[in-house]
Design an enzyme around this catalytic site. Structure first.
Site, PDB file in Angstrom:
ATOM      1  N   VAL A  13       0.812  -1.222   0.000  1.00  0.00           N
ATOM      2  CA  VAL A  13       0.000   0.000   0.000  1.00  0.00           C
ATOM      3  C   VAL A  13       0.846   1.274   0.000  1.00  0.00           C
ATOM      4  O   VAL A  13       0.303   2.377  -0.098  1.00  0.00           O
ATOM      5  CB  VAL A  13      -0.980   0.046   1.189  1.00  0.00           C
ATOM      6  CG1 VAL A  13      -2.015  -1.050   1.073  1.00  0.00           C
ATOM      7  CG2 VAL A  13      -0.238  -0.025   2.511  1.00  0.00           C
ATOM      8  N   LYS A  15       3.887   1.714   2.278  1.00  0.00           N
ATOM      9  CA  LYS A  15       4.512   2.004   3.576  1.00  0.00           C
ATOM     10  C   LYS A  15       5.916   2.570   3.422  1.00  0.00           C
ATOM     11  O   LYS A  15       6.287   3.532   4.095  1.00  0.00           O
ATOM     12  CB  LYS A  15       4.589   0.739   4.434  1.00  0.00           C
ATOM     13  CG  LYS A  15       3.280   0.237   4.961  1.00  0.00           C
ATOM     14  CD  LYS A  15       3.483  -0.872   5.970  1.00  0.00           C
ATOM     15  CE  LYS A  15       4.278  -2.046   5.431  1.00  0.00           C
ATOM     16  NZ  LYS A  15       3.602  -2.747   4.330  1.00  0.00           N
ATOM     17  N   THR A  16       6.714   1.962   2.534  1.00  0.00           N
ATOM     18  CA  THR A  16       8.098   2.386   2.401  1.00  0.00           C
ATOM     19  C   THR A  16       8.182   3.790   1.816  1.00  0.00           C
ATOM     20  O   THR A  16       8.986   4.618   2.264  1.00  0.00           O
ATOM     21  CB  THR A  16       8.876   1.396   1.524  1.00  0.00           C
ATOM     22  OG1 THR A  16       8.836   0.102   2.131  1.00  0.00           O
ATOM     23  CG2 THR A  16      10.331   1.817   1.368  1.00  0.00           C
ATOM     24  N   LYS A  37      13.914  -1.339  10.094  1.00  0.00           N
ATOM     25  CA  LYS A  37      13.092  -2.397   9.499  1.00  0.00           C
ATOM     26  C   LYS A  37      13.328  -3.656  10.326  1.00  0.00           C
ATOM     27  O   LYS A  37      14.368  -4.315  10.205  1.00  0.00           O
ATOM     28  CB  LYS A  37      13.507  -2.630   8.036  1.00  0.00           C
ATOM     29  CG  LYS A  37      12.652  -3.652   7.300  1.00  0.00           C
ATOM     30  CD  LYS A  37      11.283  -3.087   6.940  1.00  0.00           C
ATOM     31  CE  LYS A  37      10.473  -4.077   6.103  1.00  0.00           C
ATOM     32  NZ  LYS A  37       9.174  -3.522   5.689  1.00  0.00           N
ATOM     33  N   THR A  41      11.689  -9.373   4.368  1.00  0.00           N
ATOM     34  CA  THR A  41      11.479 -10.677   3.747  1.00  0.00           C
ATOM     35  C   THR A  41      11.552 -10.558   2.230  1.00  0.00           C
ATOM     36  O   THR A  41      11.378  -9.482   1.665  1.00  0.00           O
ATOM     37  CB  THR A  41      10.111 -11.264   4.144  1.00  0.00           C
ATOM     38  OG1 THR A  41       9.072 -10.449   3.605  1.00  0.00           O
ATOM     39  CG2 THR A  41       9.962 -11.345   5.652  1.00  0.00           C
ATOM     40  N   ASP A  50      13.889  -2.450   2.146  1.00  0.00           N
ATOM     41  CA  ASP A  50      13.046  -1.275   2.331  1.00  0.00           C
ATOM     42  C   ASP A  50      13.792  -0.134   3.021  1.00  0.00           C
ATOM     43  O   ASP A  50      13.608   1.042   2.673  1.00  0.00           O
ATOM     44  CB  ASP A  50      11.805  -1.641   3.149  1.00  0.00           C
ATOM     45  CG  ASP A  50      10.858  -2.561   2.376  1.00  0.00           C
ATOM     46  OD1 ASP A  50      10.960  -2.620   1.138  1.00  0.00           O
ATOM     47  OD2 ASP A  50      10.019  -3.217   3.024  1.00  0.00           O
ATOM     48  N   GLY A 111       6.958  -1.574   9.597  1.00  0.00           N
ATOM     49  CA  GLY A 111       6.570  -2.963   9.723  1.00  0.00           C
ATOM     50  C   GLY A 111       6.575  -3.704   8.397  1.00  0.00           C
ATOM     51  O   GLY A 111       6.973  -3.179   7.358  1.00  0.00           O
ATOM     52  N   ALA A 112       6.117  -4.954   8.454  1.00  0.00           N
ATOM     53  CA  ALA A 112       5.998  -5.795   7.263  1.00  0.00           C
ATOM     54  C   ALA A 112       4.531  -6.162   7.113  1.00  0.00           C
ATOM     55  O   ALA A 112       3.932  -6.729   8.028  1.00  0.00           O
ATOM     56  CB  ALA A 112       6.855  -7.053   7.409  1.00  0.00           C
ATOM     57  N   PRO A 202       1.367  10.861  -4.309  1.00  0.00           N
ATOM     58  CA  PRO A 202       0.966  10.549  -5.678  1.00  0.00           C
ATOM     59  C   PRO A 202       1.487   9.187  -6.128  1.00  0.00           C
ATOM     60  O   PRO A 202       2.588   8.774  -5.770  1.00  0.00           O
ATOM     61  CB  PRO A 202       1.591  11.678  -6.499  1.00  0.00           C
ATOM     62  CG  PRO A 202       2.724  12.178  -5.667  1.00  0.00           C
ATOM     63  CD  PRO A 202       2.287  12.007  -4.240  1.00  0.00           C
TER      64      PRO A 202
END
Length: 256
Positions: A13, A15-16, A37, A41, A50, A111-112, A202
């Site tokens: 979505v 996150k990074t 991090k 994985t 990440d 998170g992951a 964006p």
């Protein structure tokens, strides 16, 4: 806030990218930043993860730390089990974050997957457990379109039940041509999250040149995250008026 946890409503979505944007805004304000991090994985030992992507986008001044890496692209607990490697526990995450906070103005713990993805099969520990130990606010990154409201509400409920504060909700990838659901969600996401809309990134932001990303990032985030974006209705994301999007995204103002 010295430590902030970044989670998402799902994997993929943004996150990074959101973490990198917050880091870039903090650096612009003259703050020192570290990104942690806990479990990476789906990558081999030499592949950039990440945390490295945050450094690439936000700038080399960001300190990157990673506690564990597992080769299979799975939930951390499953990937650790398959690799025969020890899992990451919330105590280790909290200890590392506190150590980084002693040397940095802001620590972002990414998170992951989502909030309740397991880090450890034996204990059932999740990112939420680390956030509870740290007593840290949690930034929630959500998708823009249809289906995001339920996922956002479920995550917000999980945060509330654990006594965790939501620092706001950020849309991780706002499309160049938002449909009706996207436009309506700008008003509805803060209601689902029980927290302000704190940013709108964006779509394709990570594909920009790093210098362009750093220059634009503060314009995607509300003042609470160190940015300049005033949010829907020009109120920093708290209201639900005209759905004003960042000018940098190349989008005209729209109304849901």
């Amino acid at each position: 806030m010295a430590i902030m946890v970044v989670t998402g409503t799902d994997t993929g979505v943004g996150k990074t990218v959101a973490t990198a944007a917050v880091a870039a805004a903090a650096l612009r304000a003259g703050r020192s930043v570290a990104v942690l991090k806990p479990a990476q994985t789906g990558l081999g030992p030499a592949e950039p993860g990440d945390a490295a992507e945050v450094v690439r986008l936000a700038g080399g001044a960001v300190t990157a730390a990673e506690l564990a890496r597992y080769p299979d692209p799975l939930a951390p607990a499953t990937a650790a089990r398959r690799a025969g490697l020890p899992p990451v526990g919330p105590d280790a995450v909290a200890e590392a974050a506190v150590d980084l906070a002693a040397r940095h103005d802001l620590v972002l713990v990414e998170g992951a997957g989502g909030l309740l993805v397991r880090f450890d099969d034996r204990t059932g520990a999740t990112l939420a457990d680390a956030a509870r130990l740290l007593r840290a606010p949690v930034l929630l990154v959500a998708a823009a379109g249809l289906g995001t409201l339920n996922a956002t509400a479920l995550t917000a409920e999980a945060l509330s039940r654990r006594g965790l504060a939501c620092a706001g909700v950020v849309v991780g990838a706002w499309p160049a041509e938002p449909d009706l659901a996207c436009r309506c969600n700008l008003a509805d996401l803060p209601v689902a999250a029980g927290a302000p809309l704190a940013g709108l990134l964006p779509e394709g932001a990570a594909a920009r040149e790093p210098a362009a990303f750093r220059a634009a990032a503060p314009g995607w985030l509300a003042p609470a995250l160190g940015g300049d974006w005033r949010g829907p209705g020009g109120d920093g994301g708290a209201g639900a008026g005209a759905a004003l999007v960042p000018e940098d995204a190349g989008l005209a103002a729209v109304r849901p």
